[in-house]
Structures are given as structure tokens and as C-alpha cells.
Write a protein that holds these residues in place. Structure first.
Motif, mmCIF file in Angstrom:
data_model
loop_
_atom_site.group_PDB
_atom_site.id
_atom_site.type_symbol
_atom_site.label_atom_id
_atom_site.label_comp_id
_atom_site.label_asym_id
_atom_site.label_seq_id
_atom_site.Cartn_x
_atom_site.Cartn_y
_atom_site.Cartn_z
ATOM 1 N N SER A 1 27.665 53.948 43.221
ATOM 2 C CA SER A 1 27.026 53.412 44.427
ATOM 3 C C SER A 1 27.670 52.136 44.952
ATOM 4 N N MET A 2 28.665 51.609 44.265
ATOM 5 C CA MET A 2 29.271 50.353 44.685
ATOM 6 C C MET A 2 30.410 50.625 45.668
ATOM 7 N N LYS A 3 30.115 50.431 46.939
ATOM 8 C CA LYS A 3 31.113 50.567 47.990
ATOM 9 C C LYS A 3 31.687 49.189 48.304
ATOM 10 N N VAL A 4 32.989 49.137 48.526
ATOM 11 C CA VAL A 4 33.660 47.865 48.768
ATOM 12 C C VAL A 4 34.564 47.980 49.986
ATOM 13 N N LYS A 5 34.977 46.819 50.460
ATOM 14 C CA LYS A 5 36.032 46.737 51.468
ATOM 15 C C LYS A 5 37.312 46.339 50.746
ATOM 16 N N ARG A 6 38.330 47.192 50.809
ATOM 17 C CA ARG A 6 39.590 46.922 50.096
ATOM 18 C C ARG A 6 40.610 46.332 51.063
ATOM 19 N N ILE A 7 41.167 45.192 50.672
ATOM 20 C CA ILE A 7 42.118 44.491 51.512
ATOM 21 C C ILE A 7 43.538 44.618 50.967
ATOM 22 N N LEU A 8 43.725 44.357 49.694
ATOM 23 C CA LEU A 8 45.025 44.506 49.032
ATOM 24 C C LEU A 8 44.861 45.450 47.853
ATOM 25 N N PRO A 9 45.922 46.235 47.536
ATOM 26 C CA PRO A 9 47.209 46.304 48.209
ATOM 27 C C PRO A 9 47.127 47.089 49.511
ATOM 28 N N PHE A 10 48.084 46.849 50.407
ATOM 29 C CA PHE A 10 48.183 47.509 51.703
ATOM 30 C C PHE A 10 49.594 48.069 51.816
ATOM 31 N N ARG A 11 49.736 49.214 52.466
ATOM 32 C CA ARG A 11 51.035 49.906 52.454
ATOM 33 C C ARG A 11 52.155 49.079 53.076
ATOM 34 N N LEU A 12 51.818 48.196 54.028
ATOM 35 C CA LEU A 12 52.840 47.382 54.661
ATOM 36 C C LEU A 12 52.980 45.995 54.040
ATOM 37 N N ARG A 13 52.062 45.655 53.153
ATOM 38 C CA ARG A 13 52.115 44.350 52.508
ATOM 39 C C ARG A 13 51.393 44.448 51.179
ATOM 40 N N ARG A 14 52.139 44.672 50.117
ATOM 41 C CA ARG A 14 51.522 44.945 48.833
ATOM 42 C C ARG A 14 50.954 43.694 48.174
ATOM 43 N N MET A 15 51.605 42.549 48.379
ATOM 44 C CA MET A 15 51.191 41.327 47.707
ATOM 45 C C MET A 15 51.248 40.154 48.673
ATOM 46 N N VAL A 16 50.416 39.148 48.413
ATOM 47 C CA VAL A 16 50.504 37.854 49.081
ATOM 48 C C VAL A 16 50.636 36.824 47.973
ATOM 49 N N GLY A 17 51.843 36.252 47.819
ATOM 50 C CA GLY A 17 52.109 35.463 46.624
ATOM 51 C C GLY A 17 51.924 36.351 45.411
ATOM 52 N N PRO A 18 51.257 35.879 44.355
ATOM 53 C CA PRO A 18 51.029 36.725 43.185
ATOM 54 C C PRO A 18 49.787 37.607 43.293
ATOM 55 N N PHE A 19 49.027 37.506 44.388
ATOM 56 C CA PHE A 19 47.798 38.296 44.549
ATOM 57 C C PHE A 19 48.166 39.727 44.927
ATOM 58 N N ILE A 20 47.723 40.679 44.125
ATOM 59 C CA ILE A 20 48.104 42.069 44.333
ATOM 60 C C ILE A 20 46.913 42.971 44.657
ATOM 61 N N PHE A 21 45.707 42.411 44.626
ATOM 62 C CA PHE A 21 44.513 43.239 44.826
ATOM 63 C C PHE A 21 43.403 42.327 45.328
ATOM 64 N N MET A 22 42.618 42.848 46.283
ATOM 65 C CA MET A 22 41.457 42.108 46.764
ATOM 66 C C MET A 22 40.407 43.091 47.246
ATOM 67 N N ASP A 23 39.200 42.999 46.684
ATOM 68 C CA ASP A 23 38.032 43.784 47.102
ATOM 69 C C ASP A 23 36.914 42.841 47.512
ATOM 70 N N HIS A 24 36.160 43.250 48.517
ATOM 71 C CA HIS A 24 34.984 42.510 48.971
ATOM 72 C C HIS A 24 33.786 43.456 48.872
ATOM 73 N N ALA A 25 32.866 43.151 47.969
ATOM 74 C CA ALA A 25 31.673 43.973 47.760
ATOM 75 C C ALA A 25 30.455 43.289 48.383
ATOM 76 N N GLY A 26 29.687 44.023 49.145
ATOM 77 C CA GLY A 26 28.454 43.500 49.708
ATOM 78 C C GLY A 26 28.623 42.965 51.122
ATOM 79 N N PRO A 27 27.528 42.361 51.624
ATOM 80 C CA PRO A 27 26.224 42.162 50.977
ATOM 81 C C PRO A 27 25.552 43.498 50.639
ATOM 82 N N ILE A 28 24.880 43.520 49.491
ATOM 83 C CA ILE A 28 24.254 44.738 48.983
ATOM 84 C C ILE A 28 22.757 44.522 48.861
#
Length: 305
Positions: free
Chosen positions: A16-43
Motif C-alpha cells: 500500500s505504500m505508494k511513492v513519488k520517485r525522483i532518482l534515478p532518472f533515465r536522463l540523469r542517474r545521479m546528482v553528486g553521490p545521490f543515486i536514489f530519491m523517493d518521496h512518500a506521503g502525505p499518507i
């Protein structure tokens, strides 16, 4: 100046946990060392179905997970025996290194009503020399994280260094990560001294060079750009970036500078060589099927560069 705009895509990390996924992205896999970013909620869910939000024990290698809550709470358990209730404003930094398993469970009924549960999780890739380090977990309280305020601006340094701020959050490479709240009309600039820089709009909207950007978008800027960011309404930003680490491969929850290391991690999880959390070991997420290649061919981890 503005290199790329990334629109968050819908994803699911549990039943049931739906998120908004920002990274990785096909045109920009990383920003500095950040390789993944999810935003969950508000739930906002009924407490009776709260367990369907739980993320069961699952493995990581070659990265640090960084969990940061705007509201609600989540219980973290890992292979080291750590059990930590994560609360808003804390930084919870788990370094997987050569391998760790952890779970994220939503066990407080009060945190599931009223739309208060909201969190950001990022993954920070490790330098090659640190990829096989022993796993670790550290919780940093809000009192350990410096806050800066100015006219219409509030910000907390989550990790790294920016705007002359620093803290004791242990990182493995040069980076910055901030939580910023802007009042309508507030003007704001990017931190200097970092090669790669991005802004994620968690709430609200901003204007940059005459164009308005909205909640759910990440703006990635070119090196040396000095944009003026103007809040159009009450706005929450997450700023992140730092120095690039070079090519990385990612498959499921595994990250490495070496493709063969991903294959080893898959087998380690299947064979039970990555230990489950001792206080949450009755269920786990099995290794997913690799559908990236036809049957009989060797799966190839996706490169991040």
C-alpha cells in the motif's frame, strides 16, 4: 543554468505504500553521490490497514540510506540488531557497505491518520574504497543538526556542508543535503562550492528565470550556475548534491562500481548470506525476477552515470 527538470514518477515499495520517485532518472542517474530519491506521503490511512504499508526486510550493498521524515514515524530494524523509531527532523543514516538487511514498519496508529505521515528517503553511493566496509547505522537528533533562518527562509542542514554550515553527520564523500522552507516571496540561492546541485520541490512552487516550477519536480543546475529562486507560495525544498563518484551500477536495492558485485549480492540474498534483522526475521522480500534480458542470458545491472 538549468540543466534538467525531472518530474517525479509513481512507484510502489510495498502493498500500500505508494511513492513519488525522483532518482534515478533515465536522463540523469545521479546528482553528486545521490543515486536514489523517493518521496512518500502525505499518507492518511485507517490504522487497521497500516501493516500493508510496511516495507519487509530487504537487502542493500554499496550505499547509505538516508531517511528523513516531515511527519509521522517509522520503525527501522536491521541486521545489526538496531531498532530505531524514526521521528520528524532526525537523520537516520544506514551504511550498507558489504551488506545489510533492514525493514521499515509503520506501527504507530496515531501516525497513520490525519495525513501526517510523510518521508523522504535518499541513497548515497559509496566511494569505491568504502563499498565493502562493515555496515553501520546512526541516528542523529534534530539538536545535532544546525538550523539557519533569514527573512522568509528556514533551513536545516541534514548532512555535508553548505552556506557555511556543517554538522557531525558522517559522510563518505563531499556532499550537501538540506531541508528548506520558504515563505511566499522569499528569495533563495544555491550553495556554492559543489559540482552538482539539485532542488526537489516537496511542496509549493518557485520561479526561476521567469518560469514557474511545481511540487514533484526536481531542478538540476549546471556547474557554476547562480540562479535566484523565488517562492510563489509556502514552499518546502530538499537541496542535494556534491561531487560525482563515477559510474555506478544499480539493480533492485544493490549499488556497486562493479557489475559482478551486483551478481554476487543477488546470490548472497538468495542463499541467506545477508542476515535478516534478528528482531524482524519472520518474513522478507524475495529476490525479484530479472526480466531485463531473455531467459538464459546473463542479466546486466543498469549503469548509473
Amino acid at each position: 543554468m538549468l540543466d534538467l527538470v525531472i518530474d517525479a514518477r509513481p512507484a510502489a515499495i510495498s502493498a500500500s505504500m505508494k511513492v513519488k520517485r525522483i532518482l534515478p532518472f533515465r536522463l540523469r542517474r545521479m546528482v553528486g553521490p545521490f543515486i536514489f530519491m523517493d518521496h512518500a506521503g502525505p499518507i492518511d490511512v485507517a490504522p487497521a490497514i497500516g501493516s500493508s504499508l510496511d516495507v519487509l526486510p530487504h537487502p542493500h550493498i554499496g550505499l547509505s540510506t538516508v531517511s528523513y521524515l516531515f511527519g509521522g514515524q517509522v520503525t527501522h530494524r536491521d541486521s545489526l540488531g538496531v531498532e530505531q523509531i524514526i521521528r520528524p527532523g532526525e537523520v537516520n543514516w544506514m551504511t550498507a557497505g558489504r551488506g545489510i538487511a533492514h525493514s521499515e514498519r509503520f506501527e504507530d496508529p496515531a501516525a497513520l491518520v490525519g495525513g501526517e505521515l510523510e518521508m523522504i528517503q535518499t541513497w548515497v553511493a559509496l566511494p569505491e574504497k568504502d563499498e565493502e566496509d562493515a555496515p553501520s547505522f546512526t541516528n542523529y537528533t534534530p539538536e545535532q543538526l544546525p538550523i539557519f533562518t533569514d527573512k522568509g527562509v528556514w533551513m536545516r542542514l541534514i548532512a555535508g556542508s553548505a552556506y557555511g554550515l556543517g554538522n557531525d553527520v558522517k559522510t563518505n564523500s563531499p556532499l550537501f543535503y538540506l531541508h528548506v522552507i520558504l515563505e511566499p516571496g522569499a528569495r533563495f540561492g544555491l550553495p556554492k562550492g559543489h559540482t552538482e546541485r539539485g532542488i526537489y520541490l516537496a511542496k509549493g512552487s518557485v520561479e526561476v528565470a521567469g518560469t514557474i516550477y511545481h511540487q514533484g519536480q526536481m531542478l538540476v543546475f549546471t556547474k557554476g550556475a547562480d540562479p535566484v529562486i523565488v517562492a510563489k507560495e509556502p514552499t518546502t525544498l530538499m537541496l542535494l548534491g556534491g561531487e560525482p563518484l563515477g559510474e555506478r551500477f544499480i539493480w533492485w536495492n544493490f549499488v556497486s562500481s562493479r557489475r559482478e558485485r551486483i551478481e554476487q549480492a543477488k546470490e548472497d540474498w538468495k542463499q541467506g548470506r545477508i542476515i535478516l534483522p534478528p528482531n524482524d526475521n519472520q518474513e522478507f522480500i524475495p529476490l525479484p525476477d530479472d526480466k531485463s534480458k531473455p531467459a538464459g542470458s546473463a542479466p546486466r545491472p543498469e549503469p548509473l552515470s
